[in-house]
Design a protein around this motif. Structure first.
Motif, PDB file in Angstrom:
ATOM      1  N   LEU A 284       0.879  -1.237   0.228  1.00 21.22           N
ATOM      2  CA  LEU A 284      -0.127  -0.063   0.102  1.00 21.22           C
ATOM      3  C   LEU A 284       0.971   1.397   0.033  1.00 21.22           C
ATOM      4  CD1 LEU A 284      -2.686  -1.113   2.550  1.00 21.22           C
ATOM      5  CD2 LEU A 284      -3.026  -0.834   0.431  1.00 21.22           C
ATOM      6  N   PRO A 285       0.355   2.194  -0.693  1.00 19.21           N
ATOM      7  CA  PRO A 285       1.115   3.566  -0.472  1.00 19.21           C
ATOM      8  C   PRO A 285       1.159   3.896   0.738  1.00 19.21           C
ATOM      9  CG  PRO A 285      -0.699   3.779  -1.816  1.00 19.21           C
ATOM     10  CD  PRO A 285      -0.628   2.489  -1.544  1.00 19.21           C
ATOM     11  N   VAL A 286       2.221   4.595   1.280  1.00 16.18           N
ATOM     12  CA  VAL A 286       2.442   5.078   2.813  1.00 16.18           C
ATOM     13  C   VAL A 286       1.446   5.854   3.147  1.00 16.18           C
ATOM     14  CG1 VAL A 286       4.065   6.316   4.370  1.00 16.18           C
ATOM     15  CG2 VAL A 286       4.856   5.044   2.644  1.00 16.18           C
ATOM     16  N   TRP A 287       0.717   6.837   2.361  1.00  9.69           N
ATOM     17  CA  TRP A 287      -0.410   7.556   2.689  1.00  9.69           C
ATOM     18  C   TRP A 287      -1.631   6.859   2.897  1.00  9.69           C
ATOM     19  CZ3 TRP A 287      -4.655   7.758  -0.310  1.00  9.69           C
ATOM     20  CH2 TRP A 287      -4.498   7.378  -1.614  1.00  9.69           C
ATOM     21  N   LEU A 288      -1.740   5.707   2.467  1.00  8.13           N
ATOM     22  CA  LEU A 288      -3.044   4.828   2.800  1.00  8.13           C
ATOM     23  C   LEU A 288      -3.050   3.905   3.627  1.00  8.13           C
ATOM     24  CD1 LEU A 288      -5.659   4.797   0.893  1.00  8.13           C
ATOM     25  CD2 LEU A 288      -4.675   2.902  -0.400  1.00  8.13           C
ATOM     26  N   ARG A 289      -1.697   3.589   4.361  1.00  6.31           N
ATOM     27  CA  ARG A 289      -1.582   2.720   5.205  1.00  6.31           C
ATOM     28  C   ARG A 289      -2.467   3.095   6.345  1.00  6.31           C
ATOM     29  NH1 ARG A 289       4.872   1.230   4.032  1.00  6.31           N
ATOM     30  NH2 ARG A 289       4.527   0.686   1.884  1.00  6.31           N
ATOM     31  N   LYS A 290      -2.225   3.948   7.009  1.00 15.37           N
ATOM     32  CA  LYS A 290      -2.937   4.377   8.417  1.00 15.37           C
ATOM     33  C   LYS A 290      -4.432   4.341   8.198  1.00 15.37           C
ATOM     34  CE  LYS A 290      -2.126   7.524  12.155  1.00 15.37           C
ATOM     35  NZ  LYS A 290      -1.455   8.686  12.642  1.00 15.37           N
TER      36      LYS A 290
ATOM     37  N   GLN B 164       2.469   2.805   9.753  1.00 14.94           N
ATOM     38  CA  GLN B 164       3.205   2.816   8.336  1.00 14.94           C
ATOM     39  C   GLN B 164       4.323   1.996   8.094  1.00 14.94           C
ATOM     40  OE1 GLN B 164       4.101   7.161   8.217  1.00 14.94           O
ATOM     41  NE2 GLN B 164       2.026   7.347   7.409  1.00 14.94           N
ATOM     42  N   HIS B 165       4.827   1.471   9.265  1.00 15.75           N
ATOM     43  CA  HIS B 165       5.757   0.392   8.969  1.00 15.75           C
ATOM     44  C   HIS B 165       4.989  -0.746   8.213  1.00 15.75           C
ATOM     45  CE1 HIS B 165       9.062  -2.601  10.264  1.00 15.75           C
ATOM     46  NE2 HIS B 165       7.975  -3.227  10.530  1.00 15.75           N
ATOM     47  N   TYR B 166       3.940  -1.308   8.207  1.00 13.89           N
ATOM     48  CA  TYR B 166       3.341  -2.414   7.628  1.00 13.89           C
ATOM     49  C   TYR B 166       3.298  -2.077   6.125  1.00 13.89           C
ATOM     50  CZ  TYR B 166       3.271  -3.737  12.559  1.00 13.89           C
ATOM     51  OH  TYR B 166       3.302  -4.230  13.744  1.00 13.89           O
TER      52      TYR B 166
END
Lengths: 32, 319
Positions: free
Chosen positions: B72-78, B101-103
C-alpha cells in the motif's frame, strides 16, 4: 482460524476453562 | 398466467422469507435459553453443507491473499489499518511495532509480532494456550468422537487420518487395542485423551506457539475446503474441522501422545510452520480429500523436532 489440541494425559487432568472465555497465548489450560 | 415471471423479486422474496424464518427460530432459541432450557444446536443438512462447499472458498482465499500482498502507498496505510483495527478490536499497544506505516501491506500487518513481555508464559502448568483466542470447547474424548462445540461432534479418526505414523513413535501397544482408534493414541495405562479448541478471531494475534515441551515426529497436511470457522458456523456444520484444510503435528510429550492441529479458514487459508520449509498450504496443486505425510524423524535425527513450551511454532496467513 482455529487450533485444536489433542493429547494424552493422566485421568486427573482438569481444564481450568469455561467455554466461550477469552484466552491469551501463555495462559494455562489445565492442571494435574 | 400471462404475467411474466420476474426472477429478481422472486429471489429477494424467498431470500428474505428464509432469513426472516431463520431469525425467528433464533429468537425462539434465545427465549428458551433465557428460561434455562438447553436448546440443541441446529445443524446444517447435507444439502446445505454441499451448497456451501460448492462456493470456491480456496480460490477466493488465494485471491484475497494476493490482494493483501500488494504494498500500500504510505499515505493509505494508516486509514486502511485503522479501519481494520477499529472493526476487529486490535490492540496495537501490545504489537512489537506500533507504527502503522511500518507495515507494507495488510498481510504483513496481520502477521504482526507482539512485544517480548506482552504474553508471559505460565511456568507452573504443563500445558498453556498456544494462541490468543476464544475457547470453543474442551474436555475428554469419548467413543472416538471429539466435540467442536457443545453437542456437535466429529470423528477423531477422520480428523487425524489413518493411524500410520506409528513407526515414528516408540510405543508399546496391545494387539486388542487395534480395534479402537482412540485406544491406539493412548499409550499409557490410566491415561485419557483430552482436547481443546481455540478460535482465533480476525483481530487476534495470529501466530501460534508450542503449548508444552514436546517432540514433534510427524506432520500430516490435509488440503480441504476453507469454510469459515467462526463459532456460529462451528455450531451449524458438523465435522467442520474435518472438511477444512489443516495441518496436524503429532508427537510425544512426557505423558504420551500429543498433537496440535492448525485449521485454516476462508480469509486465513494458509498455515506456516517455522521449522518446516517443505510445507505448502492452500496450494492449487493439492486436491481436496487427500493428505500428505512428512516425517521429522530421519537417520540423523531420531527424536524429531524438540519444542519448548511457549516457543514460536507457526502462523496463519491471509489467503
Amino acid at each position: 482460524s482455529t487450533i485444536v489440541l489433542l493429547f494424552e494425559a493422566p485421568q486427573d487432568f482438569t481444564f481450568n476453562l469455561t467455554a466461550g472465555q477469552k484466552i491469551r497465548f501463555g495462559e494455562p489450560l489445565g492442571t494435574m | 398466467l400471462q404475467a411474466r415471471v420476474r426472477p429478481l423479486p422472486l429471489l429477494i422474496a424467498t431470500g428474505s422469507g428464509y432469513l426472516g424464518y431463520n431469525q425467528y427460530e433464533r429468537y425462539k432459541d434465545r427465549n428458551l435459553e433465557k428460561l434455562g432450557i438447553e436448546v440443541p444446536p441446529r445443524l446444517a443438512n447435507e444439502l446445505q453443507v454441499n451448497i456451501y462447499k460448492t462456493i470456491p472458498t480456496r480460490l477466493l482465499s488465494r485471491a484475497w491473499g494476493r490482494l493483501n500482498q500488494v504494498d500500500l502507498p504510505v499515505w493509505l496505510r494508516k486509514p486502511i489499518y485503522s479501519l481494520y483495527i477499529w472493526t476487529f478490536g486490535v490492540n496495537m499497544k501490545e504489537a512489537a511495532v506500533e507504527d502503522l506505516q511500518h507495515y507494507k501491506n495488510l498481510g504483513e500487518f496481520f502477521r504482526r509480532k507482539l512485544k517480548p513481555q506482552a504474553r508471559p508464559v505460565c511456568g507452573s502448568h504443563c500445558v498453556i494456550s498456544p494462541a490468543d483466542g476464544k475457547i470453543l470447547h474442551f474436555g475428554r474424548v469419548k467413543n472416538c468422537e471429539v466435540e467442536q462445540v457443545k453437542g456437535v461432534t466429529y470423528s477423531l479418526e477422520t480428523f487425524l487420518g489413518p493411524y500410520t505414523w506409528t513407526e515414528s513413535l516408540d510405543i508399546n501397544r496391545h494387539e486388542d487395542d487395534h480395534n479402537n482408534f482412540q485406544n491406539l493414541l493412548v499409550t499409557k495405562k490410566g491415561n485419557d485423551l483430552f482436547h481443546c479448541v481455540v478460535y482465533l478471531a480476525p483481530g487476534d494475534y495470529h501466530c501460534f506457539h508450542s503449548p508444552t515441551d514436546w517432540r514433534v515426529s510427524h506432520r500430516r497436511h490435509f488440503p480441504g475446503s476453507l469454510m469459515s470457522v467462526n463459532p456460529g458456523i462451528a455450531r451449524w456444520i458438523k465435522e467442520l474441522f474435518c472438511h477444512n484444510e489443516r495441518v496436524v503435528l503429532s508427537g510425544e510429550w512426557r505423558h504420551g501422545f500429543f498433537s496440535l492441529t492448525a485449521v485454516g479458514a476462508t480469509n486465513v487459508g494458509s498455515i506456516r510452520i517455522y521449522f518446516d520449509k517443505e510445507l505448502r498450504t492452500n496450494n492449487p496443486r493439492y486436491s481436496k480429500g487427500s493428505y500428505n505425510d512428512f516425517s521429522y524423524i530421519s537417520n540423523n535425527n531420531q527424536e524429531g523436532v524438540s519444542l519448548r513450551k511457549g516457543e514460536h511454532l507457526g502462523e496463519f496467513n491471509l489467503g
